[in-house]
Design an enzyme around this catalytic site. Structure first.
Site, short mmCIF file in Angstrom:
data_model
loop_
_atom_site.label_atom_id
_atom_site.label_comp_id
_atom_site.label_asym_id
_atom_site.label_seq_id
_atom_site.Cartn_x
_atom_site.Cartn_y
_atom_site.Cartn_z
N ASN A 175 85.64 -12.55 15.45
CA ASN A 175 84.72 -12.14 14.62
C ASN A 175 85.55 -11.09 13.67
OD1 ASN A 175 81.97 -12.76 15.86
ND2 ASN A 175 83.46 -12.30 17.86
N GLU A 176 85.61 -11.91 12.47
CA GLU A 176 86.38 -11.07 11.32
C GLU A 176 85.40 -9.88 10.57
OE1 GLU A 176 89.34 -11.18 11.20
OE2 GLU A 176 90.10 -13.31 11.39
#
Ligand code: F6R
Length: 642
Positions: A175-176
């Protein structure tokens, strides 16, 4: 090599935070261990206890698992408990966080491969209970696939426990930055920094996939218990932002702040930038040791923009240091600190003969010392302490350079082929042709043959001789250990073994040094520098009863990435502008490591630039504190064994 098998007694169970003065800047419960080994064992025991508790109730235990370097030791301990203590995984169902896309499960870089190599192949988990996102999911069906992954987690009763690492971007799973707080499992584009960090494993950033499938933030947060692991100084900045910063999609891990059962398990490096550790005087009354006083005064100077000798009582009082003033007045504090720093500066790193050495970092005697400079890779010697190396040789000490590893994987195929072709042109040989053919046919990210590795190692040897000769050293004072732990042909190295330590002990015993210099890089607990440092520590410990060891001092320098904090430095060796240039030319001798090297990291400067800027920066910092103005300085900390 010995490992700790005992269950550590530190409690990592969740405690609500906020009520303690010390942690008033913190929004996530965290426990800091002195090392990642002990911390990992603790986490493994929490997982094992959960599995057993569920077993006793005849229930499945649903674990969310992570890959990467952080959880490796946790998995090792779980495997040990399975093999030695009969811990069974028959009731365990696992869901991995993520997988690269596209990624074949047979590929050594796949998370499928990783999980089997580190855990699943060694325990009794049922194959049908293992869930890892499929890296070969076709793009068209990815949405359905991700929804079914989510559904399966729910059908199994939800995640009982989620293990996490954290990326330098603040990602959890993949989850950037930009990820939404209620995101589910989905396809994501990897951040550039994440790809840079993965580049060594893929032998170059171009080989790192651009996409991945990841569980979402909401998926992770649905877990009943979350433990995030953070090791090493490299993680210190992002850990501080996550624990103390505002919740923000720019740092997705901050979404964990409102989870009611989440603990960060850290080592001292990763926890070092938290306010309570970085500037403890801002959060609680302190025990003012000499080291803490030094740290606080350096900080106070940078905060106020003043030199040490111009700090006033008001400066101390206004900045949380009133209790220090209660012990000593500012005049004495300032003078003591100024002298302390002044005494670290010496142009005589091997000691100044015939001089009073009471306030010097090194002993005057013996006037001619035997010195070992351990260099993890062939070039760290000149990059990190080229100026000091030069002075030691010039001042007549018996200097030995000892390269611990061959550094062969950092030579590009292009360079290797160039040398093989030159060799063939001079004297045609089957070996050279074999190497050329192998490199021509080599696929992206596949491994080198033994011959290619040998050639690459020799290229680095040749460059090292060029540099050490340039520094005025005879070839017989240059030693190449080619420590076996490094010789895997891949970025993943073996653990240190007795063989490595025997080789190290042998060279130390041969030389019987008065000084040992070693790379004290603690930033990356899995990196080669740290393993090389462990090898130095272990061999020196095993040799400690030898009579010559009583006179042997260990000085630590820092590698290409970080420098010691000014307050930590115990020896600062100034360099003239001429020496700065000489050091630059010595670094240039390592030609295969110039111009876009294979393991660049996210810093696009070449090594000589990083080294120069760092040394100039240290000199500037001394000057800003009110000490003399030098062109550059190399810095060392003395390590004393208990
Ligand atoms: C791994 C994962 C990532 C890593 C993170 C830290 O499954 O999802 O979030 O946990 O990139 O990686 P390491 O542990 O290698 O520093």
């Amino acid at each position: 090599m010995e490992t700790t098998l005992k269950k550590p007694s530190i409690d990592i169970s969740y405690k609500p935070i906020g009520q303690f003065e010390e942690t008033r800047y913190e929004k996530i419960h965290n426990v800091i261990f002195s090392n990642s080994n002990e911390a990992s064992i603790c986490v493994a025991h929490e997982i094992a206890d959960l599995i057993k508790k569920k077993q006793a109730k005849n229930k499945p235990c649903v674990l969310g698992l992570a890959t990467g370097s952080s959880p490796i030791r946790v998995y090792e301990e779980l495997v040990r408990m399975h093999k030695e203590e009969g811990l069974s995984f028959k009731n365990v169902i696992t869901f991995n966080l993520d997988e690269y896309l596209p990624m074949d499960r047979e590929n050594r870089q796949s998370y499928f491969y990783f999980m089997h190599e580190h855990l699943f192949n060694h325990i009794d988990i049922l194959t049908e209970n293992i869930n890892i996102p499929d890296g070969m999911t076709p793009y068209e069906s990815a949405i359905d696939y991700c929804l079914s992954y989510e559904k399966k987690i729910k059908e199994c009763g939800g995640l009982d426990f989620q293990l996490l690492g954290i990326g330098r971007t603040g990602h959890i799973g993949f989850n950037e930055p930009g990820s939404h707080y209620n995101s589910g499992t989905r396809v994501i584009t990897l951040d550039h920094i994440t790809r840079v960090d993965a580049a060594p494993a893929f032998l170059g950033i171009d080989n790192v996939p651009k996409k991945a499938i990841t569980m979402g933030i909401a998926t992770v947060k649905s877990a009943k218990r979350i433990v995030l692991l953070g090791w090493g100084e490299n993680k210190a900045d992002i850990i501080k932002k996550t624990i103390e910063g505002e919740v923000s999609s720019h740092v997705p891990a901050t979404y964990l702040q409102d989870h009611s059962n989440c603990t960060f398990v850290l080592d001292t490096g990763a926890g070092s930038k938290l306010t309570r550790n970085q500037t403890p005087w801002l959060v609680k009354p302190c025990e003012w040791t000499e080291a803490l006083t030094a740290k606080a005064i350096v900080w106070l100077c940078s905060k106020t923009g003043k030199t040490i000798l111009s700090l006033t009582d008001k400066d101390y009082n206004d900045n949380g240091m009133a209790d220090l003033l209660a012990l000593e007045d500012s005049y004495d504090l300032n003078i003591k600190m100024f002298n302390r720093l002044q005494h670290t500066i010496t142009g005589w790193p091997g000691g100044k003969p015939n001089a009073d050495d009471t306030n010097r970092p090194e002993r005057a005697l013996p006037a001619r010392k035997r010195v070992i400079i351990f260099s993890p890779h062939p070039d760290d010697d000149v990059i990190s302490m080229g100026g000091t190396f030069d002075r030691l040789v010039e001042q007549g000490h018996e200097v030995h350079i000892v390269y611990q590893t061959s550094g062969n994987i950092a030579v590009s195929d292009m360079d290797a082929r160039k040398y093989a072709e030159i060799s063939k042109r001079i004297a045609p040989s089957e070996e050279a042709q074999k190497i050329i053919d192998y490199i021509k046919a080599k696929k992206e990210s596949s491994y080198d043959s033994i011959e290619v590795r040998k050639l690459k190692g020799n290229i680095r040897r040749g460059e090292s001789y060029a540099a050490t000769r340039y520094m005025g050293l005879n070839d017989e004072n240059v030693h190449f250990l080619d420590l076996p732990f490094y010789e895997t042909g891949t970025i993943k190295k073996n653990n240190l073994s007795d063989k490595d330590i025997a080789i190290m002990k042998d060279i130390i015993t041969q030389i019987k040094p008065h000084q040992i210099y070693a790379a004290g890089d603690l930033a990356d607990p899995h990196g080669t520098h740290k393993v090389c440092l462990d090898a130095v520590f272990e061999s020196m410990k095993e040799l400690k009863e030898e009579p010559f060891m009583a006179d042997c001092w260990l000085w630590l320098y820092r590698g290409a990435w970080h420098e010691w904090d000014i307050n930590e430095i115990e020896m600062a060796v100034p360099m003239s502008p001429g020496q700065v240039l000489k050091k630059r030319h010595a670094i240039f001798c390592h030609q295969s490591q110039k111009d876009g090297v294979m393991f660049q990291g996210d810093d696009s400067r070449e090594f000589w630039m990083r080294a120069e800027e760092r040394n100039r920066d240290t000199a500037k910092k001394y000057n800003a504190l009110g000490l003399s103005d030098y062109a550059a300085m190399e810095a060392f900390v003395r390590y004393k064994f208990d």
